[in-house]
Design a protein around this motif. Structure first.
Motif, PDB file in Angstrom:
ATOM      1  N   ILE A 431      -5.722  -3.368  -2.364  1.00 35.33           N
ATOM      2  CA  ILE A 431      -4.846  -3.425  -1.194  1.00 35.33           C
ATOM      3  C   ILE A 431      -5.079  -2.206  -0.300  1.00 35.33           C
ATOM      4  CG2 ILE A 431      -2.437  -3.230  -0.441  1.00 35.33           C
ATOM      5  CD1 ILE A 431      -1.682  -5.012  -2.810  1.00 35.33           C
ATOM      6  N   ARG A 450      -8.691 -10.177   0.832  1.00 37.58           N
ATOM      7  CA  ARG A 450      -7.552 -11.078   0.620  1.00 37.58           C
ATOM      8  C   ARG A 450      -7.988 -12.314  -0.182  1.00 37.58           C
ATOM      9  NH1 ARG A 450      -4.291 -12.436   5.842  1.00 37.58           N
ATOM     10  NH2 ARG A 450      -6.081 -13.752   6.294  1.00 37.58           N
ATOM     11  N   ARG A 454      -6.798 -13.547  -3.876  1.00 38.34           N
ATOM     12  CA  ARG A 454      -6.279 -14.902  -4.076  1.00 38.34           C
ATOM     13  C   ARG A 454      -6.931 -15.545  -5.299  1.00 38.34           C
ATOM     14  NH1 ARG A 454      -3.900 -19.213  -1.289  1.00 38.34           N
ATOM     15  NH2 ARG A 454      -3.620 -18.037   0.607  1.00 38.34           N
ATOM     16  N   VAL A 458      -3.377 -13.554  -6.686  1.00 41.30           N
ATOM     17  CA  VAL A 458      -2.452 -12.673  -5.976  1.00 41.30           C
ATOM     18  C   VAL A 458      -2.442 -13.041  -4.495  1.00 41.30           C
ATOM     19  CG1 VAL A 458      -1.981 -10.297  -5.273  1.00 41.30           C
ATOM     20  CG2 VAL A 458      -2.785 -10.782  -7.582  1.00 41.30           C
ATOM     21  N   LEU A 460      -1.314 -12.071  -0.715  1.00 42.00           N
ATOM     22  CA  LEU A 460      -0.915 -10.941   0.118  1.00 42.00           C
ATOM     23  C   LEU A 460      -0.161 -11.430   1.338  1.00 42.00           C
ATOM     24  CD1 LEU A 460      -3.943  -8.493   0.272  1.00 42.00           C
ATOM     25  CD2 LEU A 460      -2.042  -8.575  -1.322  1.00 42.00           C
ATOM     26  N   GLU A 461       0.876 -10.695   1.687  1.00 38.73           N
ATOM     27  CA  GLU A 461       1.637 -11.020   2.888  1.00 38.73           C
ATOM     28  C   GLU A 461       1.827  -9.748   3.702  1.00 38.73           C
ATOM     29  OE1 GLU A 461       4.176 -14.561   0.677  1.00 38.73           O
ATOM     30  OE2 GLU A 461       5.220 -12.779   1.395  1.00 38.73           O
ATOM     31  N   ILE A 467       2.674  -4.149   3.229  1.00 41.84           N
ATOM     32  CA  ILE A 467       2.119  -5.275   2.483  1.00 41.84           C
ATOM     33  C   ILE A 467       3.064  -5.715   1.371  1.00 41.84           C
ATOM     34  CG2 ILE A 467       0.174  -6.079   1.129  1.00 41.84           C
ATOM     35  CD1 ILE A 467      -1.173  -5.155   3.354  1.00 41.84           C
ATOM     36  N   TRP A 469       2.982  -8.270  -1.956  1.00 42.05           N
ATOM     37  CA  TRP A 469       2.077  -9.126  -2.731  1.00 42.05           C
ATOM     38  C   TRP A 469       2.795  -9.749  -3.910  1.00 42.05           C
ATOM     39  CZ3 TRP A 469       0.968  -8.043  -7.860  1.00 42.05           C
ATOM     40  CH2 TRP A 469       1.260  -6.747  -8.291  1.00 42.05           C
TER      41      TRP A 469
END
Length: 473
Positions: A431, A450, A454, A458, A460-461, A467, A469
RNA sequence: GGCGGCAUCGCCAAGUGGGAAGGCAGAGGACUGCAAAUCCUUCAUCCUCGGUUCGAAUCCGAGUGCCGCCUCCA
């Protein structure tokens, strides 16, 4: 506000008043441990687990009993088929039952009595019925004389004469009435058996529940629950045996859940249209299965399909997102001291949702409506969480508490997330790397990281507060 | 034959006399570097026919369809 329960005996919703103030004795018919349980078996276990949790929430001290039937024809047949003893079979499938029940967040009963460990109590009860003239022995078998018990049929709304006419039971010519049922069965060779006043034999099916429930809960139980298919003859017979012996009401509230169907047909082992909990569990979490079960009122029929489970999973995801987002804000560590109008609105809304949740559960455990309250509050909360500026810590905590209490403690549909240190460190480093890339607007690299995350499960937002996660699956 | 249940949006599901909850899916929009999450907008006169009522998804009657118990079954 008071709890109302639909009572099969009176076919009405009744105000719940236990025999002893503040205490509830509850007995649920458990599985016959000859095989894995299927989702239809699990429905009552889940539903009544929630009823029990809710009663506790209401302040009652609940004594909850769920039996294991570990001796009957199915046990004997299956043990033979698998070439094990009946007791080995029982041991295995009790273990398997707990694995499944745990996966569904079904809490252990206070006591899980087994029929074979209560032979003494069963014999006592049969003897008592014989002495009182309600039972008669024929060549090592003991039957209950239904014609002696005047209110027979009161639970199922059956008329004794009609029953006699419609009896599909193999007629045993020795019985006084076609619908008399076995309290004690004479042993056949090779079957497990116990010494009794009538010779070697084993208990009939219905008697174990009477003997065990009364042993642990007294002559009158507050609640006795099970699937609708048990109303007749099982529970009808339990009433007859128990009340004939004690001359006291056996059960104050009879609760029965609707069937779980597959292709609109009752799911049952004899029809073969079953979905084992173990199988479904490979693809869906216990919380999802629970949510699916709770999405309909417990007395209504519920049709099982994979599509339904998928819907349940999606719905639950929405709640989990909201809860996750509160947690994220709480871990930010920065809060505002003041409370303005928006904060007050959330606190007010929380109070309302809480009240309506309780009202729904008070109304014969209306879980679909209770669930809708979790969603209603989630919408308000999401608006609050997404609004700019610092949040009030108390508001966040109270909101989180709402879900913890209702979604987790009572309904049991919340997922517990357990942190894994090493995994987290790896993620945090990635991250950080992505943040560097984003600072210099290297979108290609940041998107790539990202995607990598995934792959590792995981998500991420990016939010204004930084961030966020979360792990999926 | 006896006893009982069910029929509400594409899917799921509450509501049992006076506003058709909620979720999923869909459509459009906002936010975002793009996403994700989220929000906003949109999305049903309740199986049919008759009746009662000022007013019915809700009560009554008739009908249609589906399911269950009466045998082991949660």
């Amino acid at each position: 506000m008071s709890l109302k329960i639909y009572n099969t005996l009176t076919r009405k919703k009744e105000k719940f008043i236990p025999l002893k103030e503040g205490e509830v004795g509850m007995y649920v018919c458990g599985p016959t441990v000859y095989n894995f349980i299927h989702i239809g078996n699990a429905r009552p276990f889940i539903i009544f687990d929630i009823a029990r949790r809710y009663l506790k929430f209401k302040g009652y001290k609940v004594k909850y009993i769920q039996n294991f039937t570990d001796i009957d024809d199915k046990m004997i047949n299956n043990a033979q088929k698998l070439n094990v003893t009946v007791s080995e079979l029982a041991k295995k499938f009790i273990k398997e039952y707990f694995i499944d029940a745990d996966s569904l967040n079904i809490r252990r009963a206070d006591i899980h009595p087994r029929a074979t460990e209560h032979i003494k109590e069963i014999i006592e009860l049969v003897k008592d019925l014989e002495e009182k003239g309600y039972a008669y022995e024929i060549d090592g078998d003991v039957f209950f004389d239904v014609s002696k018990f005047k209110s027979y049929g009161k639970l199922s709304g059956q008329d004794i004469e009609e029953l006699k006419l419609g009896a599909r039971v193999e007629i045993d010519e020795r019985k006084k009435n076609a619908i008399d049922f076995a309290l004690w069965k004479k042993a056949k060779s090779g079957e497990p058996s116990w010494e009794s006043p009538w010779g070697k034999g084993r208990p009939g099916w219905h008697i174990e529940c009477s003997a065990m429930s009364m042993k642990y809960l007294g002559k009158t139980l507050d609640i006795h629950a099970g699937g609708s298919d048990l109303i007749f003859p099982h529970h009808e017979n339990e009433i007859a045996q128990s009340e004939a012996s004690t001359n006291k009401p056996f059960v104050r509230y009879w609760m029965h859940n609707g069937y779980l169907c597959l292709n609109n047909q009752k799911m049952s082992k004899s029809l073969g249209n079953i979905m084992k909990v173990r199988e479904i569990g490979q693809k869906y979490k216990g919380e999802v299965i629970r949510y699916f079960i709770l999405s309909a009122h417990y007395r209504n029929p519920l049709n099982f399909s994979e599509d339904q489970l998928q819907q349940a999973q999606n719905s639950l995801q929405r709640l989990n997102n909201t809860i996750f987002n509160i947690k994220h804000q709480l871990t930010q560590g920065k809060f505002k001291e003041s409370r303005d109008k928006d904060d007050e609105i959330i606190l007010e809304k929380r109070k309302e949702s809480r009240q309506q949740f309780i009202e729904a559960m008070d109304d014969d455990f209306n879980t679909p409506v209770a669930l809708s309250q979790l969603f209603g509050f989630a919408r308000e909360l999401n608006i609050y969480l997404n609004s700019p500026g610092l949040k009030n810590k108390l508001v966040l905590e109270e909101s989180y508490e709402f879900y913890k209490e209702f979604a987790n403690e009572i309904l049991g549909i919340l997922k517990e997330v357990e942190p894994e240190e090493s995994f987290e460190l790896e993620i945090k480093n990635l991250i950080k790397e992505r943040e560097e890339a984003r600072k210099v607007k290297n979108w290609e690299k940041s998107d790539q990281i990202r995607d990598v995350l995934r792959e590792k499960g995981v998500i991420l937002e990016d939010t204004p507060e930084g961030i966020r996660w979360k792990k999926i699956k």
